[in-house]
Design a protein around this motif. Structure first.
Motif, short mmCIF file in Angstrom:
data_model
loop_
_atom_site.label_atom_id
_atom_site.label_comp_id
_atom_site.label_asym_id
_atom_site.label_seq_id
_atom_site.Cartn_x
_atom_site.Cartn_y
_atom_site.Cartn_z
N ASN A 306 0.69 -1.21 -0.06
CA ASN A 306 -0.12 -0.06 0.06
C ASN A 306 0.69 1.27 0.02
OD1 ASN A 306 0.94 0.11 2.67
ND2 ASN A 306 -1.00 0.31 3.73
N ALA A 307 2.01 1.27 -0.27
CA ALA A 307 3.09 2.29 -0.36
C ALA A 307 2.59 3.25 -1.30
CB ALA A 307 4.33 2.13 -0.61
N PHE A 308 1.85 2.91 -2.33
CA PHE A 308 1.26 3.97 -3.46
C PHE A 308 0.07 4.73 -2.71
CE2 PHE A 308 -2.05 0.58 -3.10
CZ PHE A 308 -3.20 1.07 -3.25
N LYS A 309 -0.37 4.38 -1.52
CA LYS A 309 -1.30 5.30 -0.99
C LYS A 309 -0.93 6.64 -0.68
CE LYS A 309 -5.05 2.45 0.84
NZ LYS A 309 -5.84 2.01 2.08
N ILE A 310 0.29 6.66 -0.33
CA ILE A 310 0.97 8.04 0.02
C ILE A 310 0.77 9.16 -1.20
CG2 ILE A 310 2.93 9.29 0.97
CD1 ILE A 310 3.82 6.68 2.29
N GLU A 311 1.16 8.78 -2.20
CA GLU A 311 1.20 9.45 -3.42
C GLU A 311 -0.20 9.71 -3.77
OE1 GLU A 311 2.19 12.27 -6.56
OE2 GLU A 311 3.36 11.72 -4.88
N LEU A 312 -1.09 8.68 -3.90
CA LEU A 312 -2.31 8.71 -4.14
C LEU A 312 -3.10 9.79 -3.27
CD1 LEU A 312 -4.87 7.83 -5.59
CD2 LEU A 312 -5.01 5.94 -4.26
N ALA A 313 -3.07 9.65 -1.95
CA ALA A 313 -3.34 10.65 -1.05
C ALA A 313 -3.14 11.89 -1.38
CB ALA A 313 -3.23 10.17 0.39
N THR A 314 -1.85 12.45 -1.76
CA THR A 314 -1.44 13.89 -2.15
C THR A 314 -2.31 14.17 -3.24
OG1 THR A 314 0.82 13.25 -1.40
CG2 THR A 314 0.48 15.26 -2.76
N ARG A 315 -2.60 13.36 -4.35
CA ARG A 315 -3.20 13.57 -5.36
C ARG A 315 -4.79 13.94 -5.11
NH1 ARG A 315 -0.59 11.28 -10.75
NH2 ARG A 315 1.45 11.27 -9.99
N VAL A 316 -5.13 13.13 -4.15
CA VAL A 316 -6.76 13.07 -3.96
C VAL A 316 -6.86 14.66 -3.15
CG1 VAL A 316 -8.31 12.49 -2.13
CG2 VAL A 316 -7.08 10.73 -3.91
N ILE A 317 -5.83 14.93 -2.04
CA ILE A 317 -6.04 16.22 -1.60
C ILE A 317 -5.99 17.36 -2.38
CG2 ILE A 317 -4.82 17.78 0.15
CD1 ILE A 317 -3.95 15.19 1.48
N VAL A 318 -5.15 17.29 -3.41
CA VAL A 318 -5.00 18.47 -4.45
C VAL A 318 -6.48 18.60 -5.28
CG1 VAL A 318 -3.71 19.27 -6.47
CG2 VAL A 318 -2.49 18.48 -4.44
N ARG A 319 -6.89 17.26 -5.54
CA ARG A 319 -7.89 17.38 -6.47
C ARG A 319 -9.24 17.94 -5.65
NH1 ARG A 319 -10.21 18.66 -10.91
NH2 ARG A 319 -11.89 17.25 -11.72
N ALA A 320 -9.40 17.61 -4.27
CA ALA A 320 -10.48 18.12 -3.39
C ALA A 320 -10.16 19.39 -3.33
CB ALA A 320 -10.19 17.50 -2.15
N PHE A 321 -9.08 20.13 -3.48
CA PHE A 321 -8.98 21.59 -3.35
C PHE A 321 -9.52 22.08 -4.54
CE2 PHE A 321 -6.63 21.32 0.57
CZ PHE A 321 -7.04 22.64 1.19
N GLU A 322 -9.07 21.26 -5.80
CA GLU A 322 -9.47 22.05 -6.95
C GLU A 322 -10.94 22.14 -7.11
OE1 GLU A 322 -5.59 20.77 -9.83
OE2 GLU A 322 -7.23 19.29 -9.67
N LEU A 323 -11.77 20.74 -6.97
CA LEU A 323 -13.21 20.87 -7.09
C LEU A 323 -13.72 21.83 -6.17
CD1 LEU A 323 -13.42 16.91 -7.44
CD2 LEU A 323 -13.93 18.66 -9.41
N ALA A 324 -13.24 22.06 -4.91
CA ALA A 324 -14.11 22.89 -3.83
C ALA A 324 -13.78 24.28 -4.24
CB ALA A 324 -13.30 22.69 -2.57
N THR A 325 -12.68 24.75 -4.62
CA THR A 325 -12.46 26.14 -5.05
C THR A 325 -12.46 26.41 -6.65
OG1 THR A 325 -10.01 25.65 -5.15
CG2 THR A 325 -11.13 26.20 -2.97
N GLN A 326 -12.74 25.54 -7.43
CA GLN A 326 -12.69 25.72 -9.00
C GLN A 326 -11.51 26.42 -9.50
OE1 GLN A 326 -15.49 24.58 -11.27
NE2 GLN A 326 -15.41 23.53 -9.12
N ARG A 327 -10.22 26.03 -8.96
CA ARG A 327 -9.11 26.44 -9.25
C ARG A 327 -8.04 25.22 -9.69
NH1 ARG A 327 -11.10 29.79 -5.91
NH2 ARG A 327 -10.74 32.12 -5.94
#
Length: 334
Positions: A306-327
């Motif tokens: 599951n080491a891949f989850k660390i990078e995946l979590a980073t991308r999920v957080i960034v994507r959440a900010f993009e969707l929440a703020t439309q940036r």
């Protein structure tokens, strides 16, 4: 499945008394998790106390502008409630990202809080599992652990909490209302679930005789800027590899505050208040968002599967900010 007796309560006090009167008793409402645990020989209650007749199916405003949701309100009723959809859309979206429509129609708010991990070793009575049988070991440590924890784990257990709804409730700073033999009490959502430590078989800080009676949401619901992002192996009816519930309050391009909870990464919905505090007053840009993700995941530890989850979590957080703020916060963006 073990043999058990069955009783039914019509009042909260009656349910608590019946639970206390029977050894190894368990409350049952929708049963969407407990019945599975019974069938798989994981749970062995001697008595089931049916609480479906209790008056805990209301969704109502609180005096300070929040919302109180009874423990027996179904997940479907919450997700499609007009007030929830308008003021707490993050919660509605998280619920609709989980399970199937049929399960949401019977699953309850209280039961969702109390559902147990979906670790395959926990469900396999033929394998060692400290959560199922304390002291026997954790098969996932060196076994199949693709779905398992990267944060808050211990050498006793690396299972993750499966709920989508709870991730949103964590981000919203919900409060859990409990009733027991000694009266009622309110528990901040962050204190309801436990990390595994040396006692992974104890999932929550619920006392033995206590019953969840309601969940309360505060006034602030992040209705304007929010996102629930869930990455899973298939598009529906699958548990999260990583999910993020995000609410952001902005003043132009400045972050007033942000709440972010992760799912699929720990034994409980994962928040870091220190990391969130650093966001206050910061400009909303790629450096801020990625710095926050790095801070939130600074203690993450992956294993072979599951080491891949660390990078995946980073991308999920960034994507959440993009969707929440439309940036956009792609690499190199300002």
């Amino acid at each position: 499945m073990n043999r058990f007796s069955y009783t039914r309560a019509s009042a909260v006090s009656e349910a608590i008394d019946q639970h206390r009167a029977h050894a190894a008793a368990a409350f049952i409402a929708g049963g969407t998790n407990l019945v599975d645990l019974l069938r798989e020989d994981v749970a062995h209650p001697a008595t089931l106390v049916d609480i479906n007749r209790l008056p805990l199916r209301q969704i109502e405003a609180t005096g300070d502008g929040g919302l109180r949701i009874g423990a027996l309100v179904t997940n479907t009723a919450v997700a499609y409630d007009e007030t929830v959809a308008a003021r707490y859309p993050l919660l509605a979206k998280a619920i609709l990202a989980g399970a199937s429509a049929q399960i949401r129609n019977v699953a309850t708010v209280g039961g969702n809080l109390l559902q147990r991990t979906r670790c395959l070793y926990f469900y396999d009575a033929g394998t060692p599992c400290n959560k199922r049988e304390p002291g026997t070991g954790c098969s996932a440590l060196e076994g199949v652990n693709r779905m398992h924890a990267i944060l808050g784990a211990s050498d006793q257990c690396i299972a993750v909490h499966p709920s989508d709804m709870c991730v949103a409730l964590a981000a919203l700073d919900a409060t859990v209302h409990l009733a027991g033999h000694d009266g009622t009490r309110a528990l901040p959502f962050a204190e309801f679930h436990r990390l595994p430590g040396a006692t992974p078989h104890i999932d929550t800080n619920l006392r033995d005789d206590e019953l969840v009676i309601a969940v309360e949401l505060p006034r602030q619901g992040f209705a304007e800027h929010h996102a629930y992002v869930k990455v899973r192996d298939r598009a529906s009816y699958a548990f999260a590899l990583v999910s993020a519930a995000l609410g952001v309050e902005l003043d132009g391009d400045t972050i007033v505050r942000a709440h972010c909870a992760l799912g699929g990464v720990a034994h409980k919905p994962w928040r870091d208040l220190d990391a969130e505090a650093v966001l206050r007053g910061r400009p909303l840009n790629a450096a801020t968002v990625r710095g926050f993700a790095d801070s939130l995941l600074r203690e993450a530890q992956g294993r072979r599967g599951n080491a891949f989850k660390i990078e995946l979590a980073t991308r999920v957080i960034v994507r959440a900010f993009e969707l929440a703020t439309q940036r956009s916060f792609e690499e190199g963006a300002s």
